[in-house]
Design an enzyme around this catalytic site. Structure first.
Site, PDB file in Angstrom:
ATOM      1  N   ARG A  53       0.830  -1.205   0.000  1.00 34.83           N
ATOM      2  CA  ARG A  53       0.000   0.000   0.000  1.00 34.83           C
ATOM      3  C   ARG A  53       0.870   1.262   0.000  1.00 34.83           C
ATOM      4  NH1 ARG A  53      -4.543   0.567   4.595  1.00 34.83           N
ATOM      5  NH2 ARG A  53      -2.719   1.044   5.857  1.00 34.83           N
ATOM      6  N   LYS A 152      -2.619   6.897   1.087  1.00 34.17           N
ATOM      7  CA  LYS A 152      -2.351   7.210   2.502  1.00 34.17           C
ATOM      8  C   LYS A 152      -1.258   8.276   2.534  1.00 34.17           C
ATOM      9  CE  LYS A 152      -2.096   4.742   6.903  1.00 34.17           C
ATOM     10  NZ  LYS A 152      -3.123   5.494   7.585  1.00 34.17           N
ATOM     11  N   GLU A 185     -15.890   6.809   5.702  1.00 33.44           N
ATOM     12  CA  GLU A 185     -15.104   6.141   6.746  1.00 33.44           C
ATOM     13  C   GLU A 185     -14.951   7.101   7.910  1.00 33.44           C
ATOM     14  OE1 GLU A 185     -11.045   5.484   5.492  1.00 33.44           O
ATOM     15  OE2 GLU A 185     -10.978   7.387   4.428  1.00 33.44           O
TER      16      GLU A 185
HETATM   17  N1  PMP Z   1      -9.106   5.032   7.236  1.00 37.37           N
HETATM   18  C1  PMP Z   1      -8.204   5.980   7.520  1.00 37.37           C
HETATM   19  C2  PMP Z   1      -8.471   7.382   7.092  1.00 37.37           C
HETATM   20  C3  PMP Z   1      -7.018   5.641   8.183  1.00 37.37           C
HETATM   21  O1  PMP Z   1      -6.107   6.575   8.447  1.00 37.37           O
HETATM   22  C4  PMP Z   1      -6.802   4.294   8.576  1.00 37.37           C
HETATM   23  C5  PMP Z   1      -5.518   3.893   9.257  1.00 37.37           C
HETATM   24  N2  PMP Z   1      -5.336   4.475  10.497  1.00 37.37           N
HETATM   25  C6  PMP Z   1      -7.784   3.344   8.306  1.00 37.37           C
HETATM   26  C7  PMP Z   1      -8.923   3.754   7.604  1.00 37.37           C
HETATM   27  C8  PMP Z   1      -7.620   1.919   8.710  1.00 37.37           C
HETATM   28  O2  PMP Z   1      -6.620   1.304   7.912  1.00 37.37           O
HETATM   29  P1  PMP Z   1      -5.778   0.066   8.458  1.00 37.37           P
HETATM   30  O3  PMP Z   1      -6.753  -0.978   8.856  1.00 37.37           O
HETATM   31  O4  PMP Z   1      -4.955  -0.351   7.276  1.00 37.37           O
HETATM   32  O5  PMP Z   1      -4.976   0.549   9.602  1.00 37.37           O
END
Ligand code: PMP
Length: 293
Positions: A53, A152, A185
């Site tokens: 990622r 990200k 989200e």
């Molecule tokens: N959405 C956002 C905006 C995030 O920053 C994160 C990670 N902190 C997630 C979802 C969750 O992603 P992951 O399960 O890969 O940590």
């Protein structure tokens, strides 16, 4: 306890000495990408997926990473080893590098690679038992036509503004809608609901980060015979859900018991949430027992 050692471009520094240039475009423009990774019992959870990622994010914003993916994995493993922290959180950051005060990305030299190994800021146990209240933020998630939430990037101001709204409303998290008003989200987590025993989460086309914990939760649920759908979701779906929970590397599986002041289901963490949370913990700690870095 040993003093923390932070990796920056090939070297480890003490926490107080670990620094980058004020001309680094990561600082000046949020011009960079990152990952939040976790290590359980000396085993880095889903390292390959996180590195993948990271490179996808970097490609999207045209940051050239000179290290290979394998070298990047080794940087993470070495940082964990050197810090002697078998249970830790790893923040891996790649910025476009040191440039000048102009936006021109061509003036940045080699990308800056940083790996910080720290303790996990766990929510207290009782929060997982009671669940949390969330609100809908007025701040909308950026759309894929501007800054795709799938990237990200170091630009988290959009999420931070929504988190400020949550804090001012006395909540720890806020759910963000996309520009069309569909649920995207939370500020640092993905969101799921349970209705009639089935699990649903916003489709990636709503504009979300495809969370690694989200993927894991879906696989675990399907393994339990639960029907899982990635779908368009509105606030109405949240309000009439039987259960709701958030997923993220840091939060793991966090039950949500109230949305915009309306209790979710019974107002207590639900059975499906508990089952997935339990399975998640068994998985991460189980993997931790079988393989070590
Ligand atoms: N959405 C956002 C905006 C995030 O920053 C994160 C990670 N902190 C997630 C979802 C969750 O992603 P992951 O399960 O890969 O940590």
């Amino acid at each position: 306890m040993k003093a923390a050692k932070v990796y920056i471009n090939g070297k480890f520094y003490g926490k107080a000495e670990a620094a980058v240039s004020v001309y680094d475009h990561g600082l000046l423009y949020g011009d960079g990408v990152f990952e939040g990774i976790r290590c359980y019992g000396g085993r880095v959870f889903r390292l390959e997926e996180h590195i993948r990622r990271l490179y996808d994010s970097a490609r999207a914003v045209a940051i050239g990473i000179t290290e290979t993916r394998k070298e990047m994995e080794d940087i993470v493993l070495e940082a964990v080893r050197i810090n002697e922290k078998p249970d830790c959180y790893i923040r891996l950051v790649v910025t476009r590098g040191t440039g000048d005060l102009g936006l021109n990305p061509d003036n940045c030299g080699k990308s800056t690679v940083i790996a910080i190994v720290d303790d996990i800021a766990l929510y207290p146990r009782e929060i997982y038992e009671k669940g949390i209240a969330i609100i809908t933020a007025a701040t909308r998630r950026t759309g894929p036509d501007s800054l795709d939430p799938g990237i990200k990037s170091l630009n988290y101001l959009n999420n931070i503004m929504a988190r400020i709204e949550a804090k001012r409303a006395g909540c720890m998290e806020a759910v963000m809608l996309n520009r069309e008003g569909f649920v995207a989200e939370c500020t640092g987590d993905n969101i799921f609901i349970v209705r009639d025993g089935q699990l649903a989460t916003p489709h990636p086309s709503a504009g979300i980060l495809r969370g690694i914990t989200r993927d894991t939760a879906m696989v675990l649920a399907r393994g339990m015979g639960i029907i899982v759908s990635e779908t368009l979701m509105t606030r109405y779906d949240l309000y009439r859900a039987d259960e709701c929970f958030l997923t993220g590397t840091g939060a793991e599986i966090m039950p949500v018991v109230s949305v915009d002041g309306r209790p979710v289901g019974t107002g207590m963490p639900g059975q499906v949430t508990k089952m997935i949370s339990h399975a998640y913990r068994s998985l991460v700690y189980g993997e931790a027992k079988t393989e070590k870095v």
